[in-house]
Design a protein around this motif. Structure first.
Motif, PDB file in Angstrom:
ATOM      1  N   THR A 119      12.530   6.691   0.800  1.00 46.01           N
ATOM      2  CA  THR A 119      10.941   6.228   0.817  1.00 46.01           C
ATOM      3  C   THR A 119      10.127   7.400   1.320  1.00 46.01           C
ATOM      4  O   THR A 119       9.002   7.656   0.913  1.00 46.01           O
ATOM      5  CB  THR A 119      11.053   5.045   1.762  1.00 46.01           C
ATOM      6  OG1 THR A 119      11.830   4.057   1.313  1.00 46.01           O
ATOM      7  CG2 THR A 119       9.488   4.697   2.022  1.00 46.01           C
ATOM      8  N   THR A 172       7.063   9.080  -0.732  1.00 44.33           N
ATOM      9  CA  THR A 172       5.974   9.153  -0.401  1.00 44.33           C
ATOM     10  C   THR A 172       5.194  10.650  -0.159  1.00 44.33           C
ATOM     11  O   THR A 172       3.960  10.583  -0.579  1.00 44.33           O
ATOM     12  CB  THR A 172       5.744   8.524   0.751  1.00 44.33           C
ATOM     13  OG1 THR A 172       6.217   6.988   0.717  1.00 44.33           O
ATOM     14  CG2 THR A 172       4.221   8.240   1.346  1.00 44.33           C
ATOM     15  N   GLY A 195      14.192  -1.920   1.525  1.00 44.41           N
ATOM     16  CA  GLY A 195      13.095  -1.972   2.436  1.00 44.41           C
ATOM     17  C   GLY A 195      13.509  -2.284   3.875  1.00 44.41           C
ATOM     18  O   GLY A 195      14.660  -3.100   3.912  1.00 44.41           O
ATOM     19  N   TYR A 241       9.142   0.613   5.841  1.00 48.05           N
ATOM     20  CA  TYR A 241       9.321   1.235   4.530  1.00 48.05           C
ATOM     21  C   TYR A 241       9.925   0.211   3.482  1.00 48.05           C
ATOM     22  O   TYR A 241      10.639  -0.573   3.539  1.00 48.05           O
ATOM     23  CB  TYR A 241      10.370   2.144   5.000  1.00 48.05           C
ATOM     24  CG  TYR A 241      10.014   3.571   5.558  1.00 48.05           C
ATOM     25  CD1 TYR A 241       8.803   3.483   6.245  1.00 48.05           C
ATOM     26  CD2 TYR A 241      10.893   4.749   5.703  1.00 48.05           C
ATOM     27  CE1 TYR A 241       8.337   4.585   6.927  1.00 48.05           C
ATOM     28  CE2 TYR A 241      10.491   5.726   6.601  1.00 48.05           C
ATOM     29  CZ  TYR A 241       9.266   5.857   7.104  1.00 48.05           C
ATOM     30  OH  TYR A 241       8.921   6.778   7.870  1.00 48.05           O
ATOM     31  N   LEU A 242       9.526   0.600   2.102  1.00 41.85           N
ATOM     32  CA  LEU A 242       9.805  -0.100   0.949  1.00 41.85           C
ATOM     33  C   LEU A 242       9.624   0.871  -0.194  1.00 41.85           C
ATOM     34  O   LEU A 242       8.720   1.531  -0.216  1.00 41.85           O
ATOM     35  CB  LEU A 242       8.829  -1.338   0.778  1.00 41.85           C
ATOM     36  CG  LEU A 242       8.979  -2.402  -0.200  1.00 41.85           C
ATOM     37  CD1 LEU A 242      10.422  -3.231   0.006  1.00 41.85           C
ATOM     38  CD2 LEU A 242       7.882  -3.061  -0.500  1.00 41.85           C
ATOM     39  N   SER A 286       9.372   2.445  -3.349  1.00 38.64           N
ATOM     40  CA  SER A 286       8.049   2.295  -4.205  1.00 38.64           C
ATOM     41  C   SER A 286       8.095   1.350  -5.209  1.00 38.64           C
ATOM     42  O   SER A 286       7.015   0.618  -5.678  1.00 38.64           O
ATOM     43  CB  SER A 286       7.637   4.027  -4.766  1.00 38.64           C
ATOM     44  OG  SER A 286       8.586   4.278  -5.757  1.00 38.64           O
ATOM     45  N   GLN A 289       6.778  -1.814  -4.203  1.00 44.98           N
ATOM     46  CA  GLN A 289       5.309  -2.013  -3.591  1.00 44.98           C
ATOM     47  C   GLN A 289       4.415  -2.587  -4.542  1.00 44.98           C
ATOM     48  O   GLN A 289       4.766  -2.527  -5.638  1.00 44.98           O
ATOM     49  CB  GLN A 289       5.017  -0.477  -3.120  1.00 44.98           C
ATOM     50  CG  GLN A 289       5.885   0.010  -2.146  1.00 44.98           C
ATOM     51  CD  GLN A 289       5.445   1.425  -1.616  1.00 44.98           C
ATOM     52  OE1 GLN A 289       4.528   1.774  -2.119  1.00 44.98           O
ATOM     53  NE2 GLN A 289       6.326   2.070  -0.820  1.00 44.98           N
ATOM     54  N   GLY A 310       6.159  -6.149   0.808  1.00 45.83           N
ATOM     55  CA  GLY A 310       5.631  -5.711   1.895  1.00 45.83           C
ATOM     56  C   GLY A 310       4.941  -6.700   2.718  1.00 45.83           C
ATOM     57  O   GLY A 310       5.230  -6.732   4.091  1.00 45.83           O
ATOM     58  N   SER A 359      -2.897   4.708   0.601  1.00 43.98           N
ATOM     59  CA  SER A 359      -2.362   3.455   0.012  1.00 43.98           C
ATOM     60  C   SER A 359      -1.688   2.666   1.456  1.00 43.98           C
ATOM     61  O   SER A 359      -1.667   1.435   1.271  1.00 43.98           O
ATOM     62  CB  SER A 359      -1.045   3.892  -1.048  1.00 43.98           C
ATOM     63  OG  SER A 359      -0.108   2.754  -1.388  1.00 43.98           O
ATOM     64  N   ALA A 360      -1.015   3.325   2.212  1.00 42.69           N
ATOM     65  CA  ALA A 360      -0.553   2.408   3.415  1.00 42.69           C
ATOM     66  C   ALA A 360      -1.607   2.082   4.170  1.00 42.69           C
ATOM     67  O   ALA A 360      -1.621   0.858   4.877  1.00 42.69           O
ATOM     68  CB  ALA A 360       0.390   3.536   4.059  1.00 42.69           C
ATOM     69  N   PHE A 405      -2.767  -1.054   2.613  1.00 42.16           N
ATOM     70  CA  PHE A 405      -1.904  -2.130   3.000  1.00 42.16           C
ATOM     71  C   PHE A 405      -2.353  -2.669   4.400  1.00 42.16           C
ATOM     72  O   PHE A 405      -2.364  -3.836   4.743  1.00 42.16           O
ATOM     73  CB  PHE A 405      -0.410  -1.806   2.865  1.00 42.16           C
ATOM     74  CG  PHE A 405       0.453  -2.728   3.450  1.00 42.16           C
ATOM     75  CD1 PHE A 405       0.690  -4.144   2.633  1.00 42.16           C
ATOM     76  CD2 PHE A 405       1.001  -2.571   4.472  1.00 42.16           C
ATOM     77  CE1 PHE A 405       1.622  -4.787   2.961  1.00 42.16           C
ATOM     78  CE2 PHE A 405       2.022  -3.641   4.918  1.00 42.16           C
ATOM     79  CZ  PHE A 405       2.347  -4.616   4.162  1.00 42.16           C
TER      80      PHE A 405
END
Length: 172
Positions: A23, A27, A74, A98-99, A101, A104, A109, A138-139, A142
């Motif tokens: 992950t 990322t 994840g 953590y997941l 991609s 996602q 998540g 992105s995070a 989320f």
């Protein structure tokens, strides 16, 4: 897709390390210097790091498995807060979520976050903290959708370089 979220233990150390490394690489491979990523994955996502956390009181992991895939895709980790903010009794840190991609953006998540928040409430937590790389839009998006708001900034070391992380919090 049938999703299973379960508590993790010492038998899951190798899978935790592998998912953490994968992950992190997914990322940040196009963002951070290669040497920093390799160092960080070796030291911060090595089996010894996860084994150490699993051996400490107050450090808990939940893993996500998808039926038919055979393994973790994840995980999330709750711990005592270790952030440069004024924490109060009843605060916990979401140290990692953590997941991979591929999983996602489809609600996995959010379900993992829901399970972690439920577990934190069961432990008597009133607030959940986390740190996220300040350039990881992105995070950050989320976490905003999950009710987190910025509460500070910290410096975060990855290999030989230091980066700005946002410190986020949400009430439980």
């Amino acid at each position: 897709m049938i999703l299973n979220i379960r508590g993790l233990g010492p038998d899951d150390v190798a899978d935790l390390a592998l998912v953490g490394q994968a992950t992190f690489l997914e990322t940040y491979a196009s963002v951070l210097p290669a040497a920093d990523i390799v160092y960080h994955c070796r030291h911060e996502h090595g089996e010894a790091r996860y084994a150490g956390w699993l051996g400490k009181s107050g450090y808990d992991f939940w893993g996500v498995e998808i039926d038919g895939l055979g393994g973790l895709v994840g995980y999330a980790m709750l711990s005592p807060p270790d952030l440069p903010v004024a924490v109060e009794p009843g605060d916990l840190e979401l140290k990692r979520i953590y997941l991979l991609s591929k999983f996602q953006g489809g609600g996995v998540g959010a379900r993992l976050m829901g399970a972690v928040c439920e577990a934190a409430r069961a432990r008597g937590a009133r607030r959940l903290w986390l740190g996220v790389y300040g350039e990881n839009a992105s995070a950050i998006g989320f976490y905003a959708r999950q009710g987190f708001a910025q509460a500070g900034v910290r410096k975060f070391q990855v290999g030989a370089n230091t980066y700005d992380d946002l410190v986020l919090a949400r009430d439980l």
